[in-house]
Design a protein around this motif. Structure first.
Motif: not given
Length: 74
Positions: A27, A31, A36-38, A43
């Motif tokens: 992930t 991502l 997508v910046d998680l 996370n």
């Protein structure tokens, strides 16, 4: 011969931990590739929730199969 409940739980936890680590790393790598910046904390929180949700049925299935194997061995 079937596994004890404790051994089933240990096996489930070992598999679940391994999947948790692989999932968290995947992930964190995938991502950002799709935009997508998680943050790491989000996370890991999401992975922990999904891991907990997955562990219970895994244990139940393991016990059901062990019970079935135990009955057929008799």
């Amino acid at each position: 011969m079937t596994q004890s409940r404790t051994d089933s739980l240990r096996e489930t936890l070992a598999h679940t931990l391994a999947r948790f680590v692989v999932s968290a790393l995947a992930t964190a790598y995938v991502l950002p590739l799709v935009g997508v910046d998680l943050p790491l904390t989000q996370n890991l929180t999401a992975r922990a929730a999904m891991t907990a949700i997955h562990a219970a049925p895994t244990y139940a299935i393991r016990r059901a199969f062990n019970a079935r194997v135990g009955r057929s061995a008799l």
